[in-house]
Write a protein that holds these residues in place. Structure first.
Motif, PDB file in Angstrom:
ATOM      1  N   UNK A 228      14.985 -11.319  21.974  1.00 21.90           N
ATOM      2  CA  UNK A 228      14.327 -11.668  20.729  1.00 21.90           C
ATOM      3  C   UNK A 228      13.836 -10.394  20.058  1.00 21.90           C
ATOM      4  N   UNK A 229      13.906 -10.394  18.746  1.00 21.90           N
ATOM      5  CA  UNK A 229      13.498  -9.234  17.953  1.00 21.90           C
ATOM      6  C   UNK A 229      12.278  -9.609  17.121  1.00 21.90           C
ATOM      7  N   UNK A 230      11.382  -8.666  16.974  1.00 21.53           N
ATOM      8  CA  UNK A 230      10.226  -8.851  16.090  1.00 21.53           C
ATOM      9  C   UNK A 230      10.216  -7.768  15.038  1.00 21.53           C
ATOM     10  N   UNK A 231       9.903  -8.161  13.801  1.00 23.79           N
ATOM     11  CA  UNK A 231       9.656  -7.213  12.721  1.00 23.79           C
ATOM     12  C   UNK A 231       8.172  -7.278  12.407  1.00 23.79           C
ATOM     13  N   UNK A 232       7.524  -6.125  12.402  1.00 22.43           N
ATOM     14  CA  UNK A 232       6.080  -6.078  12.225  1.00 22.43           C
ATOM     15  C   UNK A 232       5.729  -5.149  11.077  1.00 22.43           C
ATOM     16  N   UNK A 233       5.065  -5.720  10.049  1.00 19.26           N
ATOM     17  CA  UNK A 233       4.652  -4.919   8.899  1.00 19.26           C
ATOM     18  C   UNK A 233       3.253  -4.345   9.120  1.00 19.26           C
ATOM     19  N   UNK A 234       2.998  -3.223   8.476  1.00 23.06           N
ATOM     20  CA  UNK A 234       1.667  -2.623   8.478  1.00 23.06           C
ATOM     21  C   UNK A 234       1.492  -1.817   7.199  1.00 23.06           C
ATOM     22  N   UNK A 235       0.225  -1.481   6.896  1.00 19.99           N
ATOM     23  CA  UNK A 235      -0.052  -0.604   5.767  1.00 19.99           C
ATOM     24  C   UNK A 235      -0.530  -1.290   4.505  1.00 19.99           C
ATOM     25  N   UNK A 236      -0.657  -2.603   4.531  1.00 21.92           N
ATOM     26  CA  UNK A 236      -1.133  -3.297   3.340  1.00 21.92           C
ATOM     27  C   UNK A 236      -2.618  -3.122   3.147  1.00 21.92           C
ATOM     28  N   UNK A 237      -3.142  -3.769   2.099  1.00 18.59           N
ATOM     29  CA  UNK A 237      -4.572  -3.698   1.847  1.00 18.59           C
ATOM     30  C   UNK A 237      -4.900  -3.831   0.384  1.00 18.59           C
ATOM     31  N   UNK A 238      -6.102  -3.389   0.036  1.00 17.28           N
ATOM     32  CA  UNK A 238      -6.613  -3.462  -1.332  1.00 17.28           C
ATOM     33  C   UNK A 238      -6.532  -2.091  -1.976  1.00 17.28           C
ATOM     34  N   UNK A 239      -6.021  -2.045  -3.183  1.00 14.21           N
ATOM     35  CA  UNK A 239      -5.899  -0.783  -3.910  1.00 14.21           C
ATOM     36  C   UNK A 239      -6.190  -1.039  -5.382  1.00 14.21           C
ATOM     37  N   UNK A 240      -6.705  -0.031  -6.060  1.00 13.30           N
ATOM     38  CA  UNK A 240      -6.988  -0.160  -7.491  1.00 13.30           C
ATOM     39  C   UNK A 240      -5.716   0.009  -8.312  1.00 13.30           C
ATOM     40  N   UNK A 241      -5.681  -0.560  -9.494  1.00 14.62           N
ATOM     41  CA  UNK A 241      -4.512  -0.338 -10.371  1.00 14.62           C
ATOM     42  C   UNK A 241      -4.250   1.155 -10.567  1.00 14.62           C
TER      43      UNK A 241
END
Length: 121
Positions: A1-14
């Protein structure tokens, strides 16, 4: 089985920047074409960018010139550098890819769990 894991998101100003990462884990022989999608509330899921194993890149018109997709085949990693973010970029971003696993007869498509990106002042 393979997993894809995202990271690095969050809140940012325009006008700000974020860098998303996607790591592929498992019994991976090869990762083929990879994609970033996003899904905003009240909207359809949309393709943001695509990168092939040979590093051919394509972008949706709404991110051209602002986002850059890249990958490191040696690490089974994919990235999305997002610059000049605006409130319309707020969405859950998903990593997607076609993966050849060891002992498999063909590639299988996998999705990450998604990561929130919020652009707000």
């Amino acid at each position: 089985q393979v997993q894809l894991v995202e990271s690095g998101g969050g809140l940012v100003q325009p006008g700000g920047s974020l860098r998303l990462s996607c790591a592929a884990y498992g019994r991976i022989y090869s990762v083929l074409t990879m994609n970033w999608y996003r899904h905003a509330p009240g909207k359809e899921r949309e393709l943001v960018a695509t990168i092939t194993r040979r590093l051919t890149r394509t972008y949706a018109d709404f991110v051209k010139g602002r986002f850059t997709i890249s990958r490191d085949n040696t690490k089974n990693m994919m990235y999305l550098q997002m610059d000049s973010l605006n409130v319309e970029d707020t969405a859950v971003y998903y990593c997607n890819g076609d993966v050849y696993e060891y002992d498999s007869t063909g590639p299988r498509n996998y999705w990450g769990q998604g990561i929130q990106v919020t652009v707000s002042s």
